[in-house]
Scaffold this motif. Structure first.
Motif: not given
Length: 103
Positions: A79-103
């Motif tokens: 459960t702890s490992l799944e939680t860490v992986m879920a948070v990691r996936d959400q952080v990566i997704s947020a980062y990719q979304e930010i990188m796609r934003m126009p400046i």
């Protein structure tokens, strides 16, 4: 399957684990722990759960622990490992979304 709700619950549980009382408690400007400290705490908890599971497995192999204790420790580590992986996936997704934003 990991959902946004389970990630939010895991984040709330992690906040309680590091002494926070809510989302505002994690803000560095509010005097609480910063995001990096929260992530470090969650990863340390996951590592601790894995080590505990390993110790229970060894104890069971030596005849010093019950099988239910081993199953519980392994389940907690999973459960702890799944939680860490879920948070990691959400952080990566947020980062990719930010990188796609126009400046």
């Amino acid at each position: 399957m990991i959902t946004a709700l389970s990630v939010a619950k895991a984040y709330a549980a992690a906040q309680k684990g590091i002494g926070g009382t809510g989302p505002d408690a994690a803000g560095a400007a509010a005097g609480g722990a910063d995001f990096g400290a929260m992530v470090r705490g969650v990863v340390d908890n996951a590592i601790g759960a894995s080590k505990s599971a390993e110790q229970q497995i060894v104890a069971h192999a030596q005849g010093k622990a019950q099988l239910i204790d081993v199953a519980t420790a392994v389940s907690a580590a999973e459960t702890s490992l799944e939680t860490v992986m879920a948070v990691r996936d959400q952080v990566i997704s947020a980062y990719q979304e930010i990188m796609r934003m126009p400046i």
